[in-house]
Design a protein around this motif. Structure first.
Motif, PDB file in Angstrom:
ATOM      1  N   ASP A  11      89.661  71.998  11.599  1.00 44.49           N
ATOM      2  CA  ASP A  11      90.226  70.891  12.371  1.00 44.49           C
ATOM      3  C   ASP A  11      91.040  69.920  11.524  1.00 44.49           C
ATOM      4  O   ASP A  11      91.462  68.885  12.012  1.00 44.49           O
ATOM      5  CB  ASP A  11      89.132  70.137  13.111  1.00 44.49           C
ATOM      6  N   LYS A  12      91.274  70.253  10.255  1.00 40.85           N
ATOM      7  CA  LYS A  12      92.072  69.373   9.402  1.00 40.85           C
ATOM      8  C   LYS A  12      93.528  69.796   9.478  1.00 40.85           C
ATOM      9  O   LYS A  12      93.887  70.897   9.064  1.00 40.85           O
ATOM     10  CB  LYS A  12      91.586  69.438   7.954  1.00 40.85           C
ATOM     11  N   GLN A  13      94.356  68.923  10.001  1.00 44.22           N
ATOM     12  CA  GLN A  13      95.768  69.267  10.167  1.00 44.22           C
ATOM     13  C   GLN A  13      96.478  69.464   8.834  1.00 44.22           C
ATOM     14  O   GLN A  13      97.531  70.082   8.788  1.00 44.22           O
ATOM     15  CB  GLN A  13      96.478  68.192  10.978  1.00 44.22           C
ATOM     16  N   THR A  14      95.903  68.976   7.763  1.00 39.96           N
ATOM     17  CA  THR A  14      96.539  69.112   6.447  1.00 39.96           C
ATOM     18  C   THR A  14      96.072  70.347   5.686  1.00 39.96           C
ATOM     19  O   THR A  14      96.542  70.599   4.581  1.00 39.96           O
ATOM     20  CB  THR A  14      96.264  67.863   5.588  1.00 39.96           C
ATOM     21  N   ASP A  15      95.165  71.137   6.266  1.00 42.18           N
ATOM     22  CA  ASP A  15      94.657  72.346   5.620  1.00 42.18           C
ATOM     23  C   ASP A  15      95.587  73.515   5.945  1.00 42.18           C
ATOM     24  O   ASP A  15      95.482  74.142   7.000  1.00 42.18           O
ATOM     25  CB  ASP A  15      93.233  72.630   6.090  1.00 42.18           C
ATOM     26  N   LYS A  16      96.488  73.804   5.032  1.00 45.38           N
ATOM     27  CA  LYS A  16      97.502  74.829   5.258  1.00 45.38           C
ATOM     28  C   LYS A  16      96.883  76.201   5.540  1.00 45.38           C
ATOM     29  O   LYS A  16      97.322  76.908   6.451  1.00 45.38           O
ATOM     30  CB  LYS A  16      98.451  74.913   4.062  1.00 45.38           C
ATOM     31  N   VAL A  61      85.357  79.173  21.855  1.00 48.09           N
ATOM     32  CA  VAL A  61      86.336  78.818  20.829  1.00 48.09           C
ATOM     33  C   VAL A  61      86.095  77.371  20.450  1.00 48.09           C
ATOM     34  O   VAL A  61      86.046  76.492  21.314  1.00 48.09           O
ATOM     35  CB  VAL A  61      87.789  79.013  21.327  1.00 48.09           C
ATOM     36  N   VAL A  62      85.941  77.124  19.148  1.00 45.45           N
ATOM     37  CA  VAL A  62      85.748  75.771  18.646  1.00 45.45           C
ATOM     38  C   VAL A  62      86.936  75.439  17.756  1.00 45.45           C
ATOM     39  O   VAL A  62      87.228  76.162  16.804  1.00 45.45           O
ATOM     40  CB  VAL A  62      84.431  75.645  17.843  1.00 45.45           C
ATOM     41  N   GLY A  63      87.622  74.356  18.115  1.00 44.59           N
ATOM     42  CA  GLY A  63      88.798  73.966  17.349  1.00 44.59           C
ATOM     43  C   GLY A  63      89.072  72.481  17.463  1.00 44.59           C
ATOM     44  O   GLY A  63      88.459  71.785  18.275  1.00 44.59           O
ATOM     45  N   GLY A  64      89.994  72.016  16.665  1.00 41.66           N
ATOM     46  CA  GLY A  64      90.328  70.600  16.614  1.00 41.66           C
ATOM     47  C   GLY A  64      90.914  70.076  17.907  1.00 41.66           C
ATOM     48  O   GLY A  64      91.639  70.771  18.611  1.00 41.66           O
ATOM     49  N   TYR A  65      90.602  68.826  18.200  1.00 39.76           N
ATOM     50  CA  TYR A  65      91.104  68.219  19.438  1.00 39.76           C
ATOM     51  C   TYR A  65      92.624  68.101  19.432  1.00 39.76           C
ATOM     52  O   TYR A  65      93.257  68.118  20.481  1.00 39.76           O
ATOM     53  CB  TYR A  65      90.440  66.871  19.705  1.00 39.76           C
ATOM     54  N   ASN A  66      93.235  67.998  18.268  1.00 41.09           N
ATOM     55  CA  ASN A  66      94.699  67.926  18.193  1.00 41.09           C
ATOM     56  C   ASN A  66      95.365  69.250  18.518  1.00 41.09           C
ATOM     57  O   ASN A  66      96.567  69.295  18.756  1.00 41.09           O
ATOM     58  CB  ASN A  66      95.144  67.465  16.797  1.00 41.09           C
ATOM     59  N   ALA A  67      94.603  70.329  18.511  1.00 40.12           N
ATOM     60  CA  ALA A  67      95.143  71.658  18.780  1.00 40.12           C
ATOM     61  C   ALA A  67      94.696  72.201  20.134  1.00 40.12           C
ATOM     62  O   ALA A  67      94.839  73.383  20.423  1.00 40.12           O
ATOM     63  CB  ALA A  67      94.731  72.611  17.670  1.00 40.12           C
ATOM     64  N   GLU A  68      94.174  71.335  20.963  1.00 37.94           N
ATOM     65  CA  GLU A  68      93.657  71.736  22.271  1.00 37.94           C
ATOM     66  C   GLU A  68      94.665  72.558  23.072  1.00 37.94           C
ATOM     67  O   GLU A  68      94.335  73.614  23.605  1.00 37.94           O
ATOM     68  CB  GLU A  68      93.259  70.481  23.052  1.00 37.94           C
ATOM     69  N   ALA A  69      95.896  72.112  23.172  1.00 40.28           N
ATOM     70  CA  ALA A  69      96.909  72.812  23.967  1.00 40.28           C
ATOM     71  C   ALA A  69      97.153  74.219  23.418  1.00 40.28           C
ATOM     72  O   ALA A  69      97.323  75.173  24.180  1.00 40.28           O
ATOM     73  CB  ALA A  69      98.206  72.019  23.997  1.00 40.28           C
TER      74      ALA A  69
END
Length: 157
Positions: A74-79, A106-114
């Motif tokens: 869920d870290k947007q900076t983790d390439k 599926v478990v993922g970051g809230y910023n990647a929901e779409a």
């Protein structure tokens, strides 16, 4: 005990979900990109390598499971985590479906929901749930795997 496949890349999301499952005495096959980095000893745990070589090898890794949890960072900076999700997500979902799995979490970051929900909503042949990494996602994922309450097209914030 109910065996569950937990698949993804090594990281805190994967580890948190694995801990929550083992805490509930679930039998788990941790299918992970770097199995040598998984330093947990538990008789209910099997550790396997996530073989992404072909679509067929991915599907073979999920055969025989009723429930699969796909864990994404869920870290947007983790390439590395972002590249893995972008390159492998749809392939993983299709492999799970082709293996005959009936329940996908599926478990993922809230910023990647779409991103995650967009692909899931295209499939009506599998019961799925998306869980955001906000709050106590690990407990929610474990509970959904062991005692399903949500059904297709549901999103747990």
């Amino acid at each position: 005990m109910k065996e569950i496949a937990l698949a993804g890349i090594n990281g805190h999301i994967f580890s948190d979900i694995l801990s929550a499952l083992l805490h509930r005495q679930a039998a788990v096959n941790a299918i992970v990109t770097n199995p040598e980095h998984l330093m947990i000893e538990n008789t209910a745990l099997t550790v396997s390598h996530l073989n992404t070589a072909t679509k067929e090898t991915l599907a073979e890794g999920f055969e025989g499971y009723n429930t699969v949890i796909l864990a994404f960072g869920d870290k947007q900076t983790d390439k590395d985590a972002n590249d893995f999700a972008l390159k492998r997500y749809a392939e993983l979902v299709n492999a799970v479906r082709e293996a005959g799995v009936t329940r996908l979490i599926v478990v993922g970051g809230y910023n990647a929901e779409a991103f995650f929900l967009g692909d899931l909503r295209r499939h009506n042949d599998i019961d799925w749930v998306y869980i955001s990494t906000e709050g106590d996602y690990a407990t929610r994922a474990a509970e959904e795997a062991l005692n399903p309450t949500r059904h297709r097209e549901e999103y747990i914030a």
